[in-house]
Design a protein around this motif. Structure first.
Motif, PDB file in Angstrom:
ATOM      1  N   ILE A  89       0.985  -1.101  -0.101  1.00 31.65           N
ATOM      2  CA  ILE A  89       0.058   0.193   0.194  1.00 31.65           C
ATOM      3  C   ILE A  89       0.371   1.088   0.426  1.00 31.65           C
ATOM      4  N   ILE A  90       0.360   2.250  -1.077  1.00 29.64           N
ATOM      5  CA  ILE A  90       1.141   3.068  -1.292  1.00 29.64           C
ATOM      6  C   ILE A  90       0.547   4.433  -0.771  1.00 29.64           C
ATOM      7  N   LEU A  91       0.682   5.443   0.075  1.00 27.59           N
ATOM      8  CA  LEU A  91       0.042   6.117   0.124  1.00 27.59           C
ATOM      9  C   LEU A  91       0.227   7.782   0.173  1.00 27.59           C
ATOM     10  N   ILE A  92       0.003   8.495  -0.381  1.00 26.39           N
ATOM     11  CA  ILE A  92       0.882  10.212  -0.491  1.00 26.39           C
ATOM     12  C   ILE A  92      -0.333  11.092  -0.193  1.00 26.39           C
ATOM     13  N   ASN A  93       0.278  12.002   1.235  1.00 32.43           N
ATOM     14  CA  ASN A  93      -0.859  12.790   2.023  1.00 32.43           C
ATOM     15  C   ASN A  93      -0.546  13.960   1.873  1.00 32.43           C
ATOM     16  N   THR A  94      -0.900  14.927   0.669  1.00 32.05           N
ATOM     17  CA  THR A  94      -1.173  15.825   0.450  1.00 32.05           C
ATOM     18  C   THR A  94      -1.340  17.359   0.722  1.00 32.05           C
ATOM     19  N   CYS A  95      -0.487  18.373   0.217  1.00 33.61           N
ATOM     20  CA  CYS A  95      -1.036  19.844   0.706  1.00 33.61           C
ATOM     21  C   CYS A  95      -1.241  20.206  -1.079  1.00 33.61           C
ATOM     22  N   ALA A  96      -1.924  21.525  -0.824  1.00 37.26           N
ATOM     23  CA  ALA A  96      -3.246  22.002  -1.905  1.00 37.26           C
ATOM     24  C   ALA A  96      -2.407  23.788  -1.318  1.00 37.26           C
ATOM     25  N   ILE A  97      -1.672  24.167  -0.648  1.00 39.63           N
ATOM     26  CA  ILE A  97      -1.241  25.802   0.297  1.00 39.63           C
ATOM     27  C   ILE A  97      -0.553  26.068  -0.899  1.00 39.63           C
ATOM     28  N   ARG A  98       0.286  25.465  -1.971  1.00 35.32           N
ATOM     29  CA  ARG A  98       0.884  26.446  -3.199  1.00 35.32           C
ATOM     30  C   ARG A  98       0.996  25.741  -4.169  1.00 35.32           C
ATOM     31  N   GLU A  99       1.330  26.030  -5.140  1.00 38.41           N
ATOM     32  CA  GLU A  99       1.122  25.441  -7.035  1.00 38.41           C
ATOM     33  C   GLU A  99       2.601  24.678  -6.258  1.00 38.41           C
ATOM     34  N   ASN A 100       3.652  25.077  -6.043  1.00 40.52           N
ATOM     35  CA  ASN A 100       4.802  23.964  -6.089  1.00 40.52           C
ATOM     36  C   ASN A 100       4.845  22.606  -5.521  1.00 40.52           C
ATOM     37  N   ALA A 101       3.972  22.349  -4.101  1.00 41.70           N
ATOM     38  CA  ALA A 101       4.006  21.382  -3.588  1.00 41.70           C
ATOM     39  C   ALA A 101       2.983  20.856  -4.274  1.00 41.70           C
ATOM     40  N   GLU A 102       2.161  20.554  -5.428  1.00 37.23           N
ATOM     41  CA  GLU A 102       0.819  20.331  -6.173  1.00 37.23           C
ATOM     42  C   GLU A 102       1.653  19.541  -6.855  1.00 37.23           C
ATOM     43  N   LYS A 103       2.342  20.715  -8.081  1.00 41.74           N
ATOM     44  CA  LYS A 103       3.743  19.851  -8.867  1.00 41.74           C
ATOM     45  C   LYS A 103       4.760  18.470  -8.442  1.00 41.74           C
ATOM     46  N   LYS A 104       4.639  18.743  -7.159  1.00 41.71           N
ATOM     47  CA  LYS A 104       5.678  17.908  -6.774  1.00 41.71           C
ATOM     48  C   LYS A 104       4.751  16.805  -6.516  1.00 41.71           C
ATOM     49  N   VAL A 105       3.294  17.550  -6.295  1.00 46.94           N
ATOM     50  CA  VAL A 105       2.843  15.321  -5.819  1.00 46.94           C
ATOM     51  C   VAL A 105       2.450  15.312  -6.252  1.00 46.94           C
ATOM     52  N   PHE A 106       2.237  15.611  -8.073  1.00 47.06           N
ATOM     53  CA  PHE A 106       2.208  14.484  -9.275  1.00 47.06           C
ATOM     54  C   PHE A 106       2.787  14.159 -10.008  1.00 47.06           C
TER      55      PHE A 106
END
Length: 473
Positions: free
Chosen positions: A76-93
């Protein structure tokens, strides 16, 4: 909250049902070839996300999972994400995109995306359409029913998306894994009612809802008895704590109740919204020996016009008066803040008002950001004539000023003896131990890692912009 404005509390029966599902999943995995199932949990973003991941890990442990940092070894791989900044979203994607190779190697691996990013419909739709190797997507408001959602995927229910816009709820009794025996995070409330024009949080974490004081006190008391030395109370705006309780208890009152718990520990909290911080809070901080004389008070801008556009609820002058009151109550107060440079429509003159404010306040440290538009927020629709290059120039001036101030304030510690909590390893071979003063200043030390979790008196011998260096006396 529900439609009547009252906080929805998940019943003990419903929580026990989730724990029973954990046991069902554990039975499915028992005796599987290759040994126990492994989970890989990666967390992006704020301390609240860290606290959420610790509860998810608690549920995974109930399912019989061990843990690994290697997604290729995980079931099981689980990615818990942040939406505060665009750079964080790019990193998650980027991270999620790489997981397609994990799925190719192990088609039975379950890949989950959760957290604030996942709660946004536009993100969920992008995952649904372009990242088909992701099996489960759920937002923060559905965290408490993670076992049920996972069970549906494991039993052939196909991909699952739980991002319905809910008012939010409180679920007590979920298991939790604390990754440190020294520091612990305790959420006292969830959600936000402030609707700052640049912020996505109220849209993804729901409205403010407070845990009952008895539940918080029980959790903190248990942590103290387990030997935790530093406990940080979490909320998007801790000063709003208790407004939704049937028998209201304000945040200052909660601090006073926690302070009565006997033991050797320190209470910190974040975040404190300036519009709601006041003399009663400062008085409680002064009078409660267990509460750190440290205040994170995000100003965001030094311009009253920009603050109004941000919907912050205070002016520059009102903020400075709060600082004056706090320092009058606590002359040794350590003060930190958040600042955004380049808000839509901000001029160079207004950005320099922010620089002048930090010169006046002289913060011990800052968390600084160049404005990042968040789709769905009012600020994202505002005209923004200043270029990224212009904003970078303003930002650099801000950093230069704050770095100079931090270095000056740190230099004043040299020669002093301070009491610190040794909280872990620094990663620096020359100064292997990491510690914090009561005010949260980072101090690097020489010594053995067996000292972790202990208090020590330290003579400060050197400093730089970001840290202090000292010798244990």
């Amino acid at each position: 909250m529900n439609e009547n404005g009252k906080t929805q509390r998940i019943s003990e029966t419903d929580v026990q049902r989730q724990l029973a599902i954990c046991q069902e999943i554990k039975k499915r995995w028992e005796g599987r070839p290759g040994g126990p199932s492994l989970a890989c949990v990666q967390t992006f973003g704020c301390q609240q996300n860290v606290a959420d991941s610790q509860r998810i890990m608690g549920m995974l442990q109930e399912m019989g999972c061990g843990f690994t940092q290697d997604p290729y070894q995980a079931d099981i791989i689980l990615i818990n994400t942040c939406a505060i900044r665009e750079n964080a979203e790019k990193k998650v994607f980027g991270v999620v995109g790489q997981l397609v190779h994990v799925k190719e190697k192990n088609p039975d691996a379950v890949i989950c995306l959760c957290g604030c990013m996942a709660q946004q419909e536009v993100v969920a739709e992008r995952i649904r359409r372009s990242y088909r190797h992701v099996d489960l997507v759920f937002g923060p408001q559905a965290l408490w029913k993670f076992p049920e959602l996972l069970y549906g995927v494991l039993t052939g229910g196909g991909r699952a998306f739980s991002i319905a816009s809910e008012r939010g709820a409180i679920a007590e009794g979920l298991p939790v894994i604390r990754e440190s025996g020294v520091k612990a995070w305790v959420s006292i409330m969830y959600g936000c009612n402030n609707f700052c024009s640049y912020c996505i949080v109220p849209y993804v974490r729901g409205r403010e809802r407070s845990r009952k004081p008895a539940d918080i006190l029980s959790e903190v008391r248990g942590l103290v008895e387990e030997g935790f030395r530093e406990i940080t109370l979490l909320g998007q705006n801790v000063n709003s704590y208790g407004k939704d309780l049937e028998e209201p208890v304000d945040f200052a009152g909660l601090l006073r109740e926690i302070d009565k718990i006997p033991g050797s520990y320190l209470i910190r909290f974040m975040t404190s919204h300036p519009k709601d911080a006041g003399e009663e809070l400062f008085r409680a901080m002064t009078e409660c020996p267990h509460v750190a004389k440290q205040l994170h008070l995000p100003v965001q801008s030094g311009s009253s016009r920009v603050l109004k556009a941000m919907n912050r609820g205070y002016t520059r002058e009102q903020y400075l008066e709060k600082v004056r009151l706090a320092r009058a109550a606590m002359p040794d107060l350590i003060l930190t803040s958040d600042i955004i440079i380049g808000f839509p429509g901000e001029t160079e003159e207004e950005a320099m008002e922010t620089v002048s404010l930090i010169e006046e306040v002289r913060y011990d440290a800052l968390f600084t950001f160049i404005y990042s538009p968040r789709p769905g927020t009012p600020a994202a629709k505002l005209p923004d004539p200043a270029s990224r290059g212009e904003k970078q120039v303003w930002f650099d001036k801000l950093l230069d000023a704050q770095n100079r101030i931090s270095a000056e304030l740190h230099r004043a510690y040299v020669g002093q003896t301070v009491r610190v909590l040794i909280d872990g390893e620094s990663g620096d071979a020359a100064w292997p131990l990491s510690s914090r003063t009561q005010g949260g200043r980072l101090v690097h030390l020489k010594g053995d890692t067996t000292l972790t979790g202990q208090y020590a008196n330290v003579k400060i011998t050197d400093s730089n912009t970001w840290a202090l260096f000292g010798e244990i006396e």
